[in-house]
Design a protein around this motif. Structure first.
Motif, PDB file in Angstrom:
ATOM      1  N   TRP A   1       0.850  -1.193   0.000  1.00 47.34           N
ATOM      2  CA  TRP A   1       0.000   0.000   0.000  1.00 47.34           C
ATOM      3  C   TRP A   1       0.881   1.237   0.000  1.00 47.34           C
ATOM      4  CZ3 TRP A   1      -5.349  -0.628  -0.083  1.00 47.34           C
ATOM      5  CH2 TRP A   1      -5.800  -1.938   0.129  1.00 47.34           C
ATOM      6  N   ILE A   2       0.599   2.162  -0.909  1.00 47.91           N
ATOM      7  CA  ILE A   2       1.418   3.365  -1.064  1.00 47.91           C
ATOM      8  C   ILE A   2       0.512   4.592  -1.042  1.00 47.91           C
ATOM      9  CG2 ILE A   2       3.051   4.586  -2.557  1.00 47.91           C
ATOM     10  CD1 ILE A   2       3.237   1.469  -3.765  1.00 47.91           C
ATOM     11  N   LEU A   3       0.836   5.549  -0.178  1.00 49.15           N
ATOM     12  CA  LEU A   3       0.115   6.812  -0.113  1.00 49.15           C
ATOM     13  C   LEU A   3       1.035   7.916  -0.617  1.00 49.15           C
ATOM     14  CD1 LEU A   3      -2.333   8.518   0.752  1.00 49.15           C
ATOM     15  CD2 LEU A   3      -1.295   8.691   3.025  1.00 49.15           C
ATOM     16  N   VAL A   4       0.597   8.619  -1.655  1.00 51.16           N
ATOM     17  CA  VAL A   4       1.399   9.667  -2.291  1.00 51.16           C
ATOM     18  C   VAL A   4       0.770  11.024  -1.974  1.00 51.16           C
ATOM     19  CG1 VAL A   4       2.302  10.551  -4.469  1.00 51.16           C
ATOM     20  CG2 VAL A   4       2.020   8.077  -4.140  1.00 51.16           C
TER      21      VAL A   4
ATOM     22  N   ARG B   1       1.917  -0.183   9.948  1.00 51.58           N
ATOM     23  CA  ARG B   1       1.177  -1.241   9.248  1.00 51.58           C
ATOM     24  C   ARG B   1       1.796  -1.502   7.874  1.00 51.58           C
ATOM     25  NH1 ARG B   1      -4.539   1.628  10.267  1.00 51.58           N
ATOM     26  NH2 ARG B   1      -5.175   0.416   8.456  1.00 51.58           N
ATOM     27  N   ASN B   2       3.034  -1.091   7.687  1.00 50.07           N
ATOM     28  CA  ASN B   2       3.790  -1.303   6.432  1.00 50.07           C
ATOM     29  C   ASN B   2       3.163  -0.575   5.250  1.00 50.07           C
ATOM     30  OD1 ASN B   2       5.830  -2.967   7.561  1.00 50.07           O
ATOM     31  ND2 ASN B   2       4.437  -4.727   7.485  1.00 50.07           N
ATOM     32  N   ILE B   3       2.491   0.543   5.534  1.00 45.61           N
ATOM     33  CA  ILE B   3       1.981   1.397   4.466  1.00 45.61           C
ATOM     34  C   ILE B   3       3.071   2.408   4.126  1.00 45.61           C
ATOM     35  CG2 ILE B   3       0.245   3.114   3.836  1.00 45.61           C
ATOM     36  CD1 ILE B   3      -1.689   1.676   5.734  1.00 45.61           C
ATOM     37  N   ASP B   4       3.407   2.475   2.853  1.00 41.42           N
ATOM     38  CA  ASP B   4       4.483   3.349   2.386  1.00 41.42           C
ATOM     39  C   ASP B   4       3.917   4.757   2.167  1.00 41.42           C
ATOM     40  OD1 ASP B   4       6.612   4.592   1.199  1.00 41.42           O
ATOM     41  OD2 ASP B   4       6.865   3.129  -0.425  1.00 41.42           O
ATOM     42  N   VAL B   5       4.214   5.681   3.091  1.00 40.07           N
ATOM     43  CA  VAL B   5       3.727   7.058   2.996  1.00 40.07           C
ATOM     44  C   VAL B   5       4.820   7.921   2.377  1.00 40.07           C
ATOM     45  CG1 VAL B   5       2.825   9.044   4.249  1.00 40.07           C
ATOM     46  CG2 VAL B   5       2.278   6.717   5.020  1.00 40.07           C
TER      47      VAL B   5
END
Length: 490
Positions: free
Chosen positions: A222-225, A250-254
């Motif tokens: 999951w990636i948040l840009v 939670r291993n979300i790539d921000v």
């Protein structure tokens, strides 16, 4: 009288006709208050309220992330306008332009293209313009083809079905590249919509992974840009920083201060040089005023919103009113002069009350009231039992913030009927396991019949067919394509 079935203008004008353009927060709440205050005049025929809206329901948008995660039924996120606005005339259509000099609005309906009589010309005495907003897109290569929006209940449910479908594809494919792309989810925009949608769907997908023998939560990417240096600008910086930490745990790539450069060929290329093959790109990078505003003879600001006074009247345009996303309303509580109220639900609901009262005051020749409301704060969900809140100066995080988020929005969702149904669903979801079913074929209900009848089976030209194995002799289908219901316009 309402416009008749032939699309002609009403023949008998009441004492006063109030035209409400839009059935969202401002439109519904304004019409509801006017209906209550004008009850006797409406029934005697001395007044008429006409509501023009493209959908027969109002969507409570703060619940879209939970609807996408399966915590709330889609039917309980929307409020049927015909039920709550019983004494109003509901016209399902879109206002194409407003000529306030002539006091007319041109409206196309579902029947406009069928009966050949053309658009309706609806005259009015007072007009409330509240068409809301649309997704603000940029000329990014591939965005119009592969982007998915998150402003409507259809997009929310389509995205839920799409995410689960991608997990099905990843579980069944033998191609590592397809598997990796199917399990990569890119969200562009770090405001409320993007953060809450990503957090709820990641929570759901992580739970769903336990039912796949060959997918682990760690396989999901999951990636948040976000183009700015922070997320959730509605809360203070410290709470935004906490939210980033919660997502990254939670291993979300921000990715902050990063932009989407292109998403052609289903490859998201970011401004920092990163490349992510993905079959899911969700665009939540802001909104812009509805196109209708540019098709009026009313004054607009540089950002395309209606220039309004503190009484919610359109500047120098008597008998024209606006609020919510469409209106630039002076913030009388701000320390700095010239500031405008934020275009959010908190202001929209409160503005609707003042707007309705001022419309009535204008009709009756009474003094108008200025809109004044200090910002109460913000709450945001980060998934089940997680959230952040900054309300009346108090900061909460984790479970207390999540509980406040639910309590606040339960109190704000319209009608007791909806409150009871949402509360019942929350109670049941706490007692039973999550629903993890994808009903992607609902978006193309004729696909199965077309296959049986010897057609292409796509349901709609250019759209993927139902999510099931391809039978012998059937044409190939791209089951992983994002639903066109969720596209943003380029």
């Amino acid at each position: 009288m309402a416009p008749d079935s032939r699309g002609t203008t009403p023949g008998t004008r009441p004492g006063v006709r109030i035209l409400v353009v839009g059935g969202g927060y401002v439109g519904m709440y304004t019409a509801l208050r006017l209906q209550r205050k004008l009850k006797q005049r409406l029934r005697s025929g001395d007044a008429e309220i006409v509501v023009v809206t493209p959908e027969p329901y109002m969507t409570y948008q703060p619940f879209l992330p939970e609807a996408a995660a399966g915590s709330i039924s889609p039917r309980h996120v929307v409020v049927p306008l015909r039920r709550v606005l019983k004494d109003c005339t509901i016209v399902i259509g879109e206002a194409q332009r407003v000529d306030h000099a002539k006091r007319t609005a041109t409206v196309t309906t579902l029947a406009t293209g069928e009966d050949g009589t053309g658009a309706l010309e609806i005259g009015y005495d007072e007009i409330v313009i509240a068409p809301g907003s649309v997704s603000r897109t940029l000329p990014i290569p591939g965005l119009a083809d592969f982007g998915i929006g998150f402003k409507t209940v259809e997009e929310a449910i389509g995205l839920r079905n799409h995410v689960i479908e991608q997990m099905d594809i990843a579980s069944a494919t033998r191609d590592p590249a397809i598997r990796d792309a199917a399990l990569t989810f890119v969200f562009v925009g770090g405001g409320y919509a993007g953060v809450e949608a990503l957090a709820e769907l990641e929570d759901m997908a992580r739970y769903t992974a336990r039912y796949y023998h060959n997918i682990k939560p760690a396989d999901l990417k999951w990636i948040l840009v976000e183009a700015s240096g922070r997320i959730l600008p509605e809360v203070d910086e410290a709470m935004g920083t906490y939210a980033i930490g919660e997502l990254r745990s939670r291993n979300i790539d921000v990715r902050l201060e990063t932009r989407l450069d292109t998403c052609e060929d289903r490859v998201a290329v970011l401004s920092d040089g990163s490349r992510f093959p993905t079959r899911t790109l969700v665009w939540t990078a802001g909104v812009k005023p509805a196109p209708l505003l540019a098709a009026t003879d009313l004054p607009l600001t540089e950002r395309g919103r209606l220039r309004c006074t503190a009484t919610l009247g359109v500047e120098d345009m008597p008998h024209a009113w606006a609020a919510g996303d469409a209106a630039a309303v002076p913030d009388l509580t701000a320390a700095e002069p010239g500031r405008e109220t934020a275009p959010n639900a908190q202001h929209a609901v409160r503005q609707a009350k003042v707007l309705a009262d001022n419309v009535l005051a204008s009709v009756d020749g009474k003094p108008l009231t200025e809109y004044r409301h200090a910002y109460a704060g913000s709450v945001a969900s980060l998934g089940l039992h997680k959230g952040v809140a900054h309300v009346y100066g108090r900061k909460l995080k984790g479970y207390p913030a999540w509980l406040m988020h639910r309590t606040y929005h339960l109190s704000r969702v319209p009608t007791f009927n909806r409150k009871a149904r949402v509360l019942a669903e929350w109670t049941l979801s706490g007692l039973f396991k999550r629903e993890i079913v994808s009903l992607g074929s609902l978006e193309h209900p004729r696909a199965e019949f077309e296959l049986a009848a010897g057609g292409g089976g796509s349901g709609t030209p250019g759209l993927p067919g139902p999510s099931r194995p391809k039978g012998p002799g059937e044409p190939p289908r791209d089951a992983g394509a994002p639903p066109k219901d969720g596209r943003t316009d380029g």
